[in-house]
Design an enzyme around this catalytic site. Structure first.
Site, PDB file in Angstrom:
ATOM      1  N   LYS A   1      94.289  43.636  46.416  1.00  0.00           N
ATOM      2  CA  LYS A   1      94.763  43.023  45.152  1.00  0.00           C
ATOM      3  C   LYS A   1      94.424  43.928  43.981  1.00  0.00           C
ATOM      4  CE  LYS A   1      93.898  39.056  42.056  1.00  0.00           C
ATOM      5  NZ  LYS A   1      93.278  37.716  41.879  1.00  0.00           N
TER       6      LYS A   1
ATOM      7  N   ASP B   1      93.035  39.953  34.594  1.00  0.00           N
ATOM      8  CA  ASP B   1      93.535  38.611  34.862  1.00  0.00           C
ATOM      9  C   ASP B   1      93.097  37.654  33.754  1.00  0.00           C
ATOM     10  OD1 ASP B   1      94.429  36.246  35.872  1.00  0.00           O
ATOM     11  OD2 ASP B   1      92.989  36.130  37.528  1.00  0.00           O
TER      12      ASP B   1
ATOM     13  N   LYS C   1      92.602  31.453  31.022  1.00  0.00           N
ATOM     14  CA  LYS C   1      91.199  31.216  31.361  1.00  0.00           C
ATOM     15  C   LYS C   1      90.382  30.988  30.084  1.00  0.00           C
ATOM     16  CE  LYS C   1      91.056  34.247  35.439  1.00  0.00           C
ATOM     17  NZ  LYS C   1      90.676  33.248  36.451  1.00  0.00           N
TER      18      LYS C   1
ATOM     19  N   ASP D   1      89.350  42.403  38.649  1.00  0.00           N
ATOM     20  CA  ASP D   1      90.290  41.733  39.543  1.00  0.00           C
ATOM     21  C   ASP D   1      91.146  42.719  40.357  1.00  0.00           C
ATOM     22  OD1 ASP D   1      90.865  39.202  40.486  1.00  0.00           O
ATOM     23  OD2 ASP D   1      92.515  38.854  39.083  1.00  0.00           O
TER      24      ASP D   1
ATOM     25  N   ASP E   1      97.463  31.174  36.892  1.00  0.00           N
ATOM     26  CA  ASP E   1      96.203  31.869  37.189  1.00  0.00           C
ATOM     27  C   ASP E   1      96.027  32.087  38.696  1.00  0.00           C
ATOM     28  OD1 ASP E   1      93.853  33.124  36.652  1.00  0.00           O
ATOM     29  OD2 ASP E   1      92.713  31.314  36.175  1.00  0.00           O
TER      30      ASP E   1
ATOM     31  N   GLU F   1      97.579  34.042  40.516  1.00  0.00           N
ATOM     32  CA  GLU F   1      98.529  35.159  40.528  1.00  0.00           C
ATOM     33  C   GLU F   1      98.272  36.141  41.669  1.00  0.00           C
ATOM     34  OE1 GLU F   1      95.760  35.267  38.998  1.00  0.00           O
ATOM     35  OE2 GLU F   1      95.056  37.273  39.498  1.00  0.00           O
TER      36      GLU F   1
ATOM     37  N   ARG G   1      97.635  35.669  44.823  1.00  0.00           N
ATOM     38  CA  ARG G   1      98.402  35.342  46.027  1.00  0.00           C
ATOM     39  C   ARG G   1      99.879  35.684  45.843  1.00  0.00           C
ATOM     40  NH1 ARG G   1      96.178  29.318  45.655  1.00  0.00           N
ATOM     41  NH2 ARG G   1      94.404  30.560  44.950  1.00  0.00           N
TER      42      ARG G   1
END
Ligand code: BES
Ligand code: MN
Ligand code: ZN
Length: 498
Positions: free
Chosen positions: A266, A271, A278, A289, A348, A350, A352
């Site tokens: 990933k 993020d 967030k 991230d 959020d 994101e 996946r």
């Protein structure tokens, strides 16, 4: 850092700092009596006073009154019967961290012979080289005016003290450890770069450098090429940012036309959560991230150096996740590369979304196994804290194999069940699947979402959200990024290569 093996006796090693790994006990180990004598009895005084007990992570810095080492550092290994490669790696890391604090540009590391049989000679060479880099690493490049107490030279070299009879084996392990250390260093530095430096294009540039350095094949898809490919889920996340997203594919060939192993990481370089934004508290940590991507790139550095006999494909979907007038919104439905439609409940979730397109893309390589690493869920931090990677997959044998690699690597994994019952968490009213199942079983829901897009190969998912970085410093490593995954991937691949 440069590592070497010396077959000198511990009393003969000339060094600014001689670290000696010692198990728990109330007496000076007989193998250290000679060293104790030439250094003026400093070891006996530390041990018999009870000041040094040999507990795990414990250290005693001793100023010698004679002998060739300027200082001694006793490093505790904990109970003798519990010494493993992970304990030794950690002791080397503790020693290296102290060496940096002391301003020693080099140090030597010896393990008392009383526990020498706990690890093989090859493992000794490998884990000391690995641990030394883990402990000595520091990220100073963005401090333009370093405060005087932080102006320390890099720890440039570690000398591994070994018996002449085992020197060849220690040297063989050292070579592996030094390659792993280089991958570790690369991964951590990438993780630590802020997101205004480490963008998707920056990661692609790093992949290009790796490809040039080691002769890997490289493909980078930009936004337009992703459209052509039909990567609707990755593009959905990327539509909120002006930063060009990149889908990076590295190919290492060490075994002709054999089917490859795929590593997927990933690569969300920041993020914010997107429209499902967030809270501000600790949001700066979301530069990490992209830690899965860093693990994949770090592993390719190892592959380039060791050139094992197998084929490996690395796939990195990379983008920022930002809110904007063009960002995806909760309730939107997008079409994935695989063909399934996805209702986006929470922008959020994101990771996946970008990974599902990567897991679908890699089918063309017909991988014999695929491992993904992702800082996927906050829930894994709640479940396992910072001690273990959450592991899930569709193949029991592969799960066991990866967990074993994690044990050897000192990057431990703990399983979550992907039972059929949990699949219902992601049922959507209007699309084939939704990207969030709410708060219940958050880590499993993330794993199940990915599984919806895995077809035709054994697959394991590693949720590294709790292990990718640490908030406080440890005795064995600096605060911040951990390069988690580099050692696990390497152990897995080297075992496969035979
Ligand atoms: N990158 C985060 C997960 C994360 C959390 C990593 C804490 C490191 C530390 C991920 O993209 C995320 O936001 N996940 C959501 C999923 C939820 C909306 C279903 C989460 O865990 O809250
Ligand atoms: Mn997120
Ligand atoms: Zn994320």
């Amino acid at each position: 850092m440069n590592s070497t093996v010396t077959t000198k006796a511990v009393v003969q090693v000339e060094t600014p700092l001689l670290a000696v790994a010692v198990p728990a006990g109330a007496a000076v180990p007989p193998s250290l009596e000679g060293l104790d004598q030439v250094t003026g009895g400093v070891i006996a005084r530390a041990v018999t006073s009870g000041d040094f007990k040999g507990k795990k992570d414990e250290t005693s810095l001793l100023y010698t009154a004679g002998g060739r080492a300027q200082r001694l550092l006793l490093v505790g290994l904990g109970k003798a019967e519990e010494v493993t490669r992970s304990t030794v790696r950690r002791a080397a890391a503790v020693a290296a961290k102290r060496a940096r604090a002391l301003g020693a540009a080099q140090f030597a590391f010896a393990m008392v012979t009383e526990v020498r049989d706990k690890v093989s000679a090859r493992d000794l060479g490998q884990v000391v080289a690995e641990g030394a880099v883990q402990g000595a690493w520091a990220f100073t490049e963005l401090k333009l005016a370093l405060p005087p107490d932080e102006r320390k030279p890099d720890v440039e070299a570690v000398e591994i003290v070994a018996d002449a009879a085992e020197a060849t084996e220690v040297e063989a392990g050292r070579k592996i450890g030094e390659a792993v250390a280089a991958g570790h260093r690369l991964a951590r530095s990438l993780q630590q770069q802020p997101s205004n430096v480490c963008t998707p294009s920056y990661l692609a540039g790093q992949a290009k450098q790796l490809a040039e350095r080691h002769g890997f094949a490289l493909t980078v898809l930009d936004r337009a090429a992703m459209k052509q490919e039909g990567m609707g889920a990755l593009l959905a996340v990327a539509q909120g940012t002006e930063e060009e997203p990149c889908f990076i594919v590295l190919e290492y060939r060490g075994a002709g036309d054999a089917a490859p192993i795929a590593l997927v990481g990933k690569g969300v370089t920041f993020d914010s959560g997107g429209i499902s934004i967030k809270p501000a508290q600790n949001m700066e940590e979301m530069k990490y991230d992209m830690s899965g991507a860093a693990a994949v790139l770090g592993t390719f550095e190892v592959l380039g150096r060791l050139k094992p006999k197998l084929n490996v494909v690395g796939a990195i979907p990379s983008t920022e996740n930002l809110p904007s007038g063009t960002a995806i919104k909760p309730g939107d439905v997008v079409k994935s590369h695989f063909g399934k439609s996805i209702e986006i409940i929470n922008t959020d979730a994101e990771g996946r979304l970008i990974l599902c397109d990567a897991l679908s893309y890699i089918r063309r390589f017909k991988p014999i196994a695929a491992l993904d690493a992702a800082t996927l869920t906050g829930a894994v931090v709640i479940s396992l804290g910072h001690q273990a990677i959450g592991i899930m997959g569709n193949d029991e044998a592969l799960l066991a194999e990866v967990r074993e690699a994690g044990e050897r690597a000192g990057e431990r994994c703990w399983p979550f069940p992907l039972w059929e019952e949990y699949r219902d968490l992601l049922k959507s009213d209007i699309a084939d699947v939704k990207n969030s199942g709410g708060r219940a079983a958050g880590t499993i829901a993330g794993g199940w979402f990915l599984r919806e897009f895995v077809n035709g190969y054994p697959w394991v998912h590693l949720d590294i959200a709790g292990t990718a970085y640490i908030e406080g410093e440890g005795p064995h490593q600096a605060k911040g990024p951990t390069a988690i995954g580099v050692r696990l991937f390497t152990e897995f691949l080297l075992k496969r290569a035979g």
